[in-house]
Design an enzyme around this catalytic site. Structure first.
Site, PDB file in Angstrom:
ATOM      1  N   ARG A 171       0.818  -1.220   0.000  1.00  0.00           N
ATOM      2  CA  ARG A 171       0.000   0.000   0.000  1.00  0.00           C
ATOM      3  C   ARG A 171       0.855   1.275   0.000  1.00  0.00           C
ATOM      4  O   ARG A 171       0.433   2.290  -0.553  1.00  0.00           O
ATOM      5  CB  ARG A 171      -0.953  -0.006   1.190  1.00  0.00           C
ATOM      6  CG  ARG A 171      -2.097  -0.964   0.927  1.00  0.00           C
ATOM      7  CD  ARG A 171      -3.082  -0.989   2.050  1.00  0.00           C
ATOM      8  NE  ARG A 171      -4.334  -1.571   1.580  1.00  0.00           N
ATOM      9  CZ  ARG A 171      -5.207  -2.172   2.347  1.00  0.00           C
ATOM     10  NH1 ARG A 171      -4.984  -2.291   3.645  1.00  0.00           N
ATOM     11  NH2 ARG A 171      -6.319  -2.650   1.843  1.00  0.00           N
ATOM     12  N   GLY A 186      -8.200  -8.693  -1.159  1.00  0.00           N
ATOM     13  CA  GLY A 186      -8.392  -9.709  -0.120  1.00  0.00           C
ATOM     14  C   GLY A 186      -7.767 -11.036  -0.479  1.00  0.00           C
ATOM     15  O   GLY A 186      -6.635 -11.108  -0.945  1.00  0.00           O
TER      16      GLY A 186
END
Ligand code: AMP
Length: 394
Positions: free
Chosen positions: A35, A351
């Site tokens: 991220r 996910g």
């Protein structure tokens, strides 16, 4: 079309960039920096354009004073600074004199990061409830707001929706990429569009299934969620995972969309959730009372393959088996392989499907891997995400 960071003159302006720097950490050590890396493009662009940059992000959940110790953004600011090869001034608070003085002292191209926005949740969940006073205060710190936090775009928080409702605003490159890939695959796909759905809990994905049958040409269902369909259709599913509350939904949606929904024809069963259990390939009509269905079988893989070979767009959300166990990972691995070999726009939802493609070495083989699990699921439900809806159109 949404306004983006390139539509603003940034030179000398105080620009708040809402990033998603919510990285996993263990004992203060970042265990996956994806991220941070994904946020670099927007930050670098703003810095080169002469912006005075204020970075905001949340990290984990903050419910107690104790949580503050384990959820400080300080290690993230340090790592961001290393990756940028540039100073990132960290301010250990979310409001107050120290923060305001540091912001005013920023020169063109300088970067500051304030502490975790969720520290404001300790006092009445101000961040998570999009508190008006907090939104106004944070907006008063900048002149332009750029939202680049896709992972929280499905939430209406002060640091995304709150500030954007006050300041001139746009999206950053990361959200733009999500909209151009996942967004256009959902709203304007090259057809055939195939959606693959897996994972354990069918209950979490009812709205996704409902929308998928509306927009896709084929919906391939694997993983734990298929057993609720099988039970609803009258098959014995033995000891496989099931969600009894969703039986009626599965029966109705399957009957209304028999031509679109493809369920497994064979599965690999075991009797426990381990690599040591004896496994067998069985037809779905022959599941024994003690059998747990833990992967899709070879016949199913071939049916999925045939459909995927013709696809022009594929969206995949949820593993088709217990991919964490080697013995039951074949189906998910084969789906990874097939998707890497076809000539289609392939998008992996966040996910567990993202974790699976990374685990099996396919991370760079697809058009896009979404950075937001919850946000990508809500897009697949056909919802407009509040963090994006609030951003001005061009
Ligand atoms: P979800 O959070 O609902 O997307 O589920 C992801 C999890 O589903 C992964 O950890 C998989 O191991 C699990 N899963 C996939 N297939 C099965 C299955 N047949 N039985 C039980 N769990 C499964």
């Amino acid at each position: 079309m949404k306004k983006t960071i390139v539509d603003f003159s940034l030179n000398g302006k105080k620009v708040i960039i809402r990033c998603d720097l919510n990285v996993p950490m263990e004992n203060g050590v970042i265990t996956d920096e994806t991220r941070i890396v994904e946020s670099l493009e927007t930050i670098k662009f703003a810095s080169s354009a002469g912006a005075r940059i204020i970075i905001m992000s949340h990290l984990g959940r903050v419910k107690t004073e104790e949580d503050k110790k384990t959820n400080s953004l300080l290690p993230v600011a340090k790592r961001l600074s290393e990756l940028l090869n540039k100073e990132v001034k960290f301010i250990p608070s979310t409001r107050g004199m120290e923060l305001e003085i540091a912001i005013n002292a920023l020169e063109s191209g300088n970067i500051l990061m304030m502490e975790n926005t969720r520290f404001e949740d300790l006092d009445g969940e101000k961040e998570s409830k999009c508190d008006e006073e907090l939104s106004k205060y944070w907006a008063s710190l900048g002149e332009i707001f750029i939202n680049d936090a896709f992972g929280t775009a499905h939430r209406k928080h002060a640091s995304n929706v709150g500030i954007a409702s006050i300041l001139p605003n746009g999206i950053g490159f990361l959200i733009k990429k999500e909209l151009d890939t996942l967004g256009s695959a959902i709203n304007n796909p090259k057809r055939p569009l195939v959606i693959i759905l897996g994972g354990k809990k069918v209950a979490d994905k009812l709205a996704v299934i409902e929308h998928a049958v509306k927009i896709a040409d084929h919906v391939l269902i694997g993983g734990g969620m298929s057993y609720t369909f099988f039970k609803a259709l009258g098959y014995n599913i033995g000891a496989s995972v099931v969600d009894d509350a969703s039986l009626d939904f599965c029966k109705r949606i399957y009957e209304e969309n028999k031509d679109k929904i493809i369920l497994p024809i064979d599965i690999v069963v075991g009797t426990s959730f381990t690599n040591e259990t004896n496994s067998r390939l069985v037809d779905i009509k022959n599941i024994g009372n003690y059998d747990m269905g833990l992967d899709i079988g070879v016949g199913t893989i071939n049916i999925f393959k045939k459909i995927l070979l013709d696809a022009k767009t594929v969206i995949w959300n949820g593993p088709v088996g217990v991919f964490e166990l080697e013995k039951f990972s074949t189906g998910t691995r084969k789906v990874c392989e097939i998707l890497a070999s076809i000539n289609a726009n392939v998008i992996i939802g966040g996910g567990d499907s993202a974790a699976a493609v990374t685990k099996f070495g396919f991370k760079n083989k697809y058009s896009h891997i979404s950075t937001g699990g919850g946000a990508s699921l809500e897009m697949l439900e056909g919802k407009e995400l509040p963090g994006i809806a609030i951003i001005s159109e061009k």
